[in-house]
Design a protein around this motif. Structure first.
Motif, mmCIF file in Angstrom:
data_model
loop_
_atom_site.group_PDB
_atom_site.id
_atom_site.type_symbol
_atom_site.label_atom_id
_atom_site.label_comp_id
_atom_site.label_asym_id
_atom_site.label_seq_id
_atom_site.Cartn_x
_atom_site.Cartn_y
_atom_site.Cartn_z
ATOM 1 N N CYS A 449 0.716 -1.151 -0.092
ATOM 2 C CA CYS A 449 0.176 0.039 -0.002
ATOM 3 C C CYS A 449 0.787 1.203 0.095
ATOM 4 C CB CYS A 449 -0.945 -0.104 1.187
ATOM 5 S SG CYS A 449 -2.172 -1.194 1.139
ATOM 6 N N VAL A 459 -7.610 -1.304 0.462
ATOM 7 C CA VAL A 459 -7.112 -2.397 -0.425
ATOM 8 C C VAL A 459 -7.740 -3.640 0.405
ATOM 9 C CG1 VAL A 459 -5.103 -3.923 -1.043
ATOM 10 C CG2 VAL A 459 -5.071 -1.363 -1.053
ATOM 11 N N LEU A 692 -9.972 1.098 -6.919
ATOM 12 C CA LEU A 692 -8.836 1.566 -5.901
ATOM 13 C C LEU A 692 -7.582 2.560 -6.511
ATOM 14 C CD1 LEU A 692 -7.702 -1.784 -4.250
ATOM 15 C CD2 LEU A 692 -8.427 0.306 -3.151
#
Ligand SMILES: Nc1ncnc2c1ncn2[C@@H]1O[C@H](COP(=O)(O)OP(=O)(O)O)[C@@H](O)[C@H]1O
Ligand SMILES: [Mg+2]
Length: 992
Positions: A449, A459, A692
């Motif tokens: 991340c 996530v 995302l």
């Protein structure tokens, strides 16, 4: 076919040459393409039939030498002395023509081209390190797996070779080569607009200034394409690189090419950039780093197809820019690789080449064995990975990325590995078996991340839940372990594939910019392009999956283009020449394409696959539904094709048709196993994962995740669309692009499966020749008019066949054709006279060639006879003259000899005469002297005291008188008497 006797030294060859006992593989046998002789037939009946006659062993021997291929097994002997037992002697193919053994530059020039003669020609050439062979307009390249050095000691890809191909005025005399194809394409593009390139400061070394550039064109740019195909490891990518190098070299001045000291060019935003040519070339290593991997078949296997579109200014002849399109990156490799293969090169390059600080920053300081996506296998830091890393970074700079951006690219790559290390476990006391991330793997999630600029919770949420829309309401459903793992892998694949697409896009941006100070490039108005396509060839494995279907679909599409091109070019030529072309046919694979992609009222396999996604059930169940739907729509009686109701190109397998179906492709039948088709087709990247990317705090990462949503229509995945339909679109666009061009084909062949040099496995090569459509191309050419020649050239060659009487009817091509037609009894279909060319069938052209050869041979014999006659006449004339000369010389010699003898004799005579007179004189003088002496002697005898003076006499008288007195005194009277006598004489003398 099996070796009959296998001596130990030959057993090592066996795996390359032995091909099992399957009858259908007989033709694939290496031995069949090795010249061999039949030793004896092993057919039992033959022996029985010859009973009685053959009992005599001498007779048997005689019979052996002349065994003719009759059906059934036989024993054959190859040139190296190995004996083989073959199943059917009639399947041996004879190499009849001497050309079959020569290894001609162009196989279409062989008198009778068959699979075996083609194969043998390739083998002969390969053995002497000539890896390129022409088949008319197609170039066949056989991978040498070693650098090839010419007799002059230079590489076949050296700059000198490039310049030679550029400046060569007569291509047909040069060996076939990649540079020849590249140059043909470049020249055709330049010639089409009737421009003579005229670069400013053209120096003498500049190869642009070739005689080939001075032809007149139509004014309309004729774009070109070079289509390179072949199976993995056949040498496509290497060929692409050499072609690009050639195009970059011949369009660049030498000083610019080799100088590193030149100040860098600046892009519009002020960044230092490499020259356009350098950037075009450096796009290759970059694409290879991210898109190539080591596989069992090829250490540097491209796992995507690519089409490089290079723009040129047709006025200046220089490169104006380039664009890369990629097709179908292999995504499963990102998460799993089979034993002996590797993930994409970049992962290993980072470990080998990045400095410790960067490795630590990326969280990669633990080694490759700690990562699931690298198979938990340790990978030694090879020197090549290390040096390639430096090159990769250089290339990233060349495409305009600053160091920080380069690190982000490395960070995103590392993030993929960290994503792979996220593990899951089932939550306790949960009936849904929902998954959670294990505590051990949390740091991996955190690292991933951090590198992607994403929120950890987002996530985790995207991976661990599934968003469902029920009655317009969105609800989140927890993922099971299997689902979470799928999603994790999908996220990794998405990240990597988006990064790859973004890199391609970045490359394209930099390749479209040219140097701001380049007057030539800014000034160019008219442009053309050469497209270079490096694409996977036809594939048929033991188990063929979804990828093979798409790859073979792509090949069908390209094959149609190829066939159409070869056929249409023929047709066009015939039409423009006013020749009837109804005599030739072409196997159109359009129905097979329609079966796959739909059309002409057919729904098509790919559309059926798309439809199978909707509906209930697991993906495995959907695969089964899909295949049964296929059998329903296109199938017929199992194991057959082309029967009532079924599609001609669809085959229902006899066994296993609940999971399999077969397609009868142009290169052969391929059986596909549908496992994973539906899932792979829809790419299980969920919407949550896709969204995302936009939340990343790193601008470049946001950019990367935004790529597929841009207007690039060549990407391999678009949200909501199946991979197959995307692929279909990009293929359509590719073929559309190719259709605007004049194509050039390069068929790459892999000579063996061992990646070894100097090893030619005929079975492997033949399979690839069939897959590449070569045989079809050759068939089209052979079935049409194989020979076409300008009227003048044809007349000059064959008018020797006309006699003086024939010429009474007139001269010219019509007279020649009409006389020969009558004489050879050939039909109109065998040859036709076009406006500028004459077209002939292969058989007739061979016949004429033979006749002309015979005629020339005869004429040569007559000439030589005449020559000999003339020579003998001249010789005899010469001889006579010579003899005369010799005779006269001899006469002269004799005369000379005689005259000198006469002279000598005369001289001798004179001398003798003188001598004689001298002798006479001497004798006379001598006799006179002797006379005088004798007289003197006589006188002395007579008078011993003559000549004495008076005084002497007196003295003598006195001494004698004394002696007398003495004698008297001594009473020696005898003596006194003597002395008295003497005294008397003396007294007498004295008185006288
Ligand atoms: N012209 C050539 N000369 C020498 N070696 C070659 C040549 N072409 C290919 N090779 C070797 O074969 C390998 C595979 O070639 P490559 O172009 O990557 O195959 P493909 O792209 O068809 O899969 C290369 O890594 C190289 O070792
Ligand atoms: Mg390749």
């Amino acid at each position: 076919m099996q070796p009959f006797k296998t001596p130990s030294k030959r057993s090592s060859k066996k795996d390359d040459s032995d091909d099992g006992s399957d009858d259908s593989l007989l033709f694939n046998s290496k031995h069949l393409y090795t010249p061999c002789t039949i030793i004896k037939s092993l057919e039992e009946n033959t022996d029985k039939g010859s009973k009685g006659k053959g009992s005599n062993s001498k007779k048997n021997k005689k019979r052996r030498a002349t065994v003719q291929p009759v059906g059934g097994p036989a024993l054959v002997k190859t040139r190296d002395g190995t004996l083989y037992k073959i199943r059917d002697a009639t399947k041996l193919i004879a190499l009849t023509s001497p050309d079959d053994y020569v290894g001609l530059n162009d196989v279409l020039h062989m008198a009778n081209i068959t699979e075996s003669s083609l194969l043998h020609a390739l083998r002969v050439r390969y053995k002497r390190d000539t890896i390129y062979t022409s088949a008319g307009p197609i170039l066949i390249s056989v991978n040498p797996y070693k650098p090839i050095i010419t007799q002059q000691g230079e590489s076949i890809y050296s700059e000198q070779t490039m310049l030679r191909y550029r400046t060569s005025a007569n291509f047909s005399e040069e060996e076939p080569h990649l540079f020849q194809v590249a140059d043909r394409a470049y020249s055709a593009m330049m010639d089409s607009v009737h421009i003579v390139p005229n670069l400013e400061d053209a120096d003498a070394d500049r190869s642009m200034d070739s005689p080939k550039n001075h032809r007149m064109g139509s004014g309309q740019v004729l774009n070109q394409s070079i289509i390179i195909s072949g199976e993995s490891g056949a040498g496509k990518t290497e060929a692409t690189k050499y072609i690009m190098k050639y195009l970059a070299r011949i369009t660049t001045k030498k000083n610019k090419w080799s100088s590193k000291e030149n100040p860098p060019f600046l892009s519009p935003d002020g960044k230092a950039m490499a020259t356009l040519e350098e950037r075009v070339l450096s796009s290759n290593p970059l694409l290879e780093t991210f898109g190539n991997a080591q596989t069992l078949r090829n250490d540097n296997s491209s796992r995507f197809g690519k089409y490089i579109h290079i723009n040129f200014s047709t006025e200046k002849g220089i490169i104006m820019g380039a664009r890369v399109s990629n097709y179908l990156l292999e995504k499963t490799r990102i998460t799993t690789q089979i034993e002996g293969e590797r993930n994409y090169h970049i992962f290993y390059q980072i470990f080998a080449g990045a400095n410790p600080e960067l490795l630590q920053e990326l969280g990669l300081d633990v080694g490759t064995e700690s990562f699931r996506y690298l198979g938990y296998r340790s990978s030694p830091n090879t020197e090549s990975d290390k040096s390639n890393f430096v090159e990769t970074m250089e290339c990233l700079s060349n495409v305009g990325l600053a160091t920080e951006e380069q690190n982000t690219v490395m960070g995103m790559t590392a993030a993929v590995l960290h994503i792979g290390n996220i593990s899951f476990e089932e939550t306790d006391n949960d009936e849904d078996h929902s998954a959670v991330i294990t505590e051990d793997s949390r740091p991996s999630l955190q690292k991933a991340c951090a590198l992607l600029g994403l929120k950890e919770s987002d996530v985790a949420d995207a991976i661990l839940t599934k968003l469902l829309t029920i009655n317009g309401k969105s609800i989140k459903k927890p993922s099971t372990m299997a689902m979470a793992e799928d999603k994790r892998d999908a996220l990794a694949k998405m990240t990597y594939s988006y990064l790859f697409l973004w890199l391609v896009k970045s490359i394209n941006i930099t390749l479209s910019q040219h140097e701001t100070d380049s007057f030539a490039r800014n000034d160019a108005k008219q442009t053309g392009f050469i497209g270079v396509l490096d694409i996977y060839g036809f594939e048929c494995f033991d188990v063929n999956g979804y990828e093979q279907l798409l790859i073979n679909y792509c090949n069908e599409k390209l094959q149609r283009h190829f066939n159409r091109h070869v056929f249409e070019v023929e047709q066009k030529l015939y039409a423009s020449e006013g020749v009837d072309w109804t005599y030739i046919t072409f196997n159109d694979n359009q129905p097979c394409l329609e079966l796959i992609e739909g059309g002409a009222g057919l729904v098509g396999i790919l559309n059926t696959l798309d439809d199978s996604f909707s509906g209930m059930g697991s993906s495995r169940e959907k695969d089964v539904t899909f295949v049964s739907q296929l059998h329903k729509l296109f199938g017929s009686v199992a194991g057959t094709k082309n029967t009532n109701g079924g599609h001609d190109y669809f085959v229902t397998p006899k066994f296993g048709n609940d999971r399999q179906f077969s397609i009868s492709h142009y290169a052969g039948e391929v059986r596909y196993t549908v496992d994973g088709f539906v899932e792979k087709n829809m790419e299980s990247t969920s919407n949550e994962l896709k969204d995302l990317g936009s939340t990343s705090t790193i601008p470049l990462a946001r950019d990367v995740f935004g790529v597929p949503a841009s207007n690039d229509d060549r990407r391999s995945s678009i949200r909501g669309f199946s991979v197959a339909s995307q692929f279909k679109q990009s293929l359509q666009s590719l073929v559309g692009d190719l259709e605007m061009t004049q194509p050039h084909y390069i068929r790459c062949i892999k000579p063996n499966l061992k990646k070894a040099s100097d090893l030619f496995n005929a079975g492997e090569v033949l399979k690839q020749l069939r897959y590449s459509g070569m045989m079809e191309a050759i068939r089209i050419r052979r079935e049409g008019y194989a020979l076409r020649e300008d009227h003048n050239s044809f007349y000059n060659r064959f008018s020797v066949l006309l006699s003086a009487d024939d010429l009474n009817g007139g001269m010219g091509i019509d007279q020649l054709v009409s006389v020969l037609s009558k004489r050879l009894n050939v039909s109109d279909a065998d040859w036709q006279i076009g406006h500028s060319k004459i077209f002939l069938r292969r058989e007739l052209s061979d016949k004429l060639e033979r006749l002309a050869k015979l005629r020339v041979h005869r004429a040569a014999r007559t000439l030589s006879r005449f020559g000999r006659l003339v020579a003998s006449r001249r010789a005899s004339v010469l001889l006579v003259t010579w003899m005369k000369f010799r005779l006269s010389m001899m006469k002269k010699y004799k005369a000379n000899k005689a005259s000198s003898r006469i002279a000598a004799t005369y001289r001798m005579y004179l001398q003798v005469k003188i001598l004689k007179s001298c002798i006479n004189a001497v004798v006379k003088i001598q006799s006179h002297q002797r006379k005088i002496a004798a007289k003197l002697v006589a006188r002395r005898l007579r008078d011993p005291h003559c000549g004495m003076s008076h005084r002497e006499l007196n003295e003598l008288l006195r001494s004698e008188t004394n002696c007398l007195e003495n004698a008297i005194d001594s009473q020696d009277f005898k003596r006194a008497a003597n002395i008295e006598e003497k005294v008397y004489v003396l007294n007498r003398k004295k008185t006288l």
